[in-house]
Design an enzyme around this catalytic site. Sequence first.
Site, mmCIF file in Angstrom:
data_model
loop_
_atom_site.group_PDB
_atom_site.id
_atom_site.type_symbol
_atom_site.label_atom_id
_atom_site.label_comp_id
_atom_site.label_asym_id
_atom_site.label_seq_id
_atom_site.Cartn_x
_atom_site.Cartn_y
_atom_site.Cartn_z
ATOM 1 N N ASP A 195 -52.121 -46.170 -35.474
ATOM 2 C CA ASP A 195 -52.863 -45.026 -36.006
ATOM 3 C C ASP A 195 -54.348 -45.348 -36.003
ATOM 4 O OD1 ASP A 195 -52.158 -42.311 -37.462
ATOM 5 O OD2 ASP A 195 -53.926 -43.145 -38.423
ATOM 6 N N ARG A 241 -42.123 -37.350 -35.287
ATOM 7 C CA ARG A 241 -41.056 -36.822 -36.143
ATOM 8 C C ARG A 241 -40.201 -35.750 -35.498
ATOM 9 N NH1 ARG A 241 -45.257 -35.859 -40.821
ATOM 10 N NH2 ARG A 241 -46.423 -35.676 -38.886
ATOM 11 N N ARG A 254 -48.861 -37.764 -29.436
ATOM 12 C CA ARG A 254 -47.839 -37.907 -30.489
ATOM 13 C C ARG A 254 -46.426 -37.849 -29.923
ATOM 14 N NH1 ARG A 254 -49.737 -36.785 -35.973
ATOM 15 N NH2 ARG A 254 -51.655 -37.990 -36.030
ATOM 16 N N TYR A 314 -62.760 -39.651 -42.324
ATOM 17 C CA TYR A 314 -61.678 -40.041 -43.236
ATOM 18 C C TYR A 314 -62.159 -41.083 -44.251
ATOM 19 C CZ TYR A 314 -58.374 -37.515 -40.288
ATOM 20 O OH TYR A 314 -57.708 -36.524 -39.622
ATOM 21 N N ARG A 374 -38.162 -44.900 -38.287
ATOM 22 C CA ARG A 374 -39.124 -44.898 -39.392
ATOM 23 C C ARG A 374 -38.404 -45.162 -40.716
ATOM 24 N NH1 ARG A 374 -42.757 -40.062 -41.799
ATOM 25 N NH2 ARG A 374 -40.657 -39.413 -42.340
#
Length: 345
Positions: free
Chosen positions: A75, A29, A25, A152, A38
């Site tokens: 992703d 953020r 990652r 998921y 973003r």
Amino acid sequence: MSGTKKLMRALAGETQVVPPIWMMRQAGRYLPEYRATREQAGDFLSLCYNSDLATEVTLQPIRRYGFDAAILFADILLVPQALGADLWFVTGEGPRLSTVTTQADFDALKPADAIHDTLAPIYQTVRNLSEALPSETALIGFAGAPWTVATYMIAGRGTPDQAPAHALRDENTALFEALLSRITEATIDYLSMQIEAGAETVKIFDSWAGSLKGEAFDRYALAPCREITAALKTRHPDVPVIGFPREAGEKYVGFAKATGVDCVALDNSVDPDWAAANVQIDGCVQGNLASAHMVTGGQALIDETRAIVRAFSGGPHVFNLGHGITPDADPDNVQLMIDTVRESR
Ligand code: CP3
């Protein structure tokens, strides 16, 4: 063959005094420049599918820190979306998907070879990156492992214990296994396309492998990883594969031999000295500093980083965190980690 890039040398089995370093990652953020891009894209998924902006955020941590590798910005949940699932992200909560729990849900999915229309912008990002990256920086492609992606797709969201996926596995094993096969097939095609577009190595993220125990681990974590690795090696024999069966515990032992992966990524629940003796004996390992140190910093970060470098100094090692860096991390702590690994502080 492995060239001069530090990451590729480690994956080829070379022991280096200073290991290559990158971070899960690393585009994310915690970086103000990521948040700005973003914002420009509108939202996370629009960023993933905008090749120019996805290229930009992939390059940001390379510019800022000079990591030895860049990881494609995308992703693991783009594969379910390309198979026809609805996918959206709820701010502050995470991903949401339409669920696959019945035969009718499964029958509505697209065949594996139909994924490429949706995923074409991702391949374009890889092509952009292989042009734009500095000559010493390796490019990593990736996908989720079938089990993790299935958790998921079955639950329609992230779950603490993957209970819905375990329930389907018990109640309708045939449907569960058909779903795993579909994801496996799509993943082989997806990773092959990333390699053809310029990815020099690929990583298979099995973030929820730790909730599979005993025979279930062998069948649903190990076997799909072996199948994907074998298929990739047939098509692209020189491209190394990194496996990440997160929280596999003692199942890390022998994982590389059993699956054919060239490197095993370790989470931070594993003791580095134990892993050196039991996992690194078979080849390259990656890891495994706790990402919490990127929030807290200080002497503990330095001590733990040094301990990991020392523990793995007798064999091929790629320095990394044990899981992704979190949004509350301090960018200065990332620099402190890098300087400590490179012994420039
Ligand atoms: O590592 C990188 O810099 C490359 C890009 C990357 C992302 N996700 C970007 C991302 C990679 C390799 C992933 C893998 C991924 N995605 C995994 C496996 C690794 C892991 O962390 O266990 C999983 C389980 C996912 C699914 C996913 N994506 C979740 C559960 C979430 C929400 C949690 C969160 O951090 O918000 C995401 C979103 C996501 N993927 C973000 C990023 C940068 C944050 C999105 C944002 O900008 O708001």
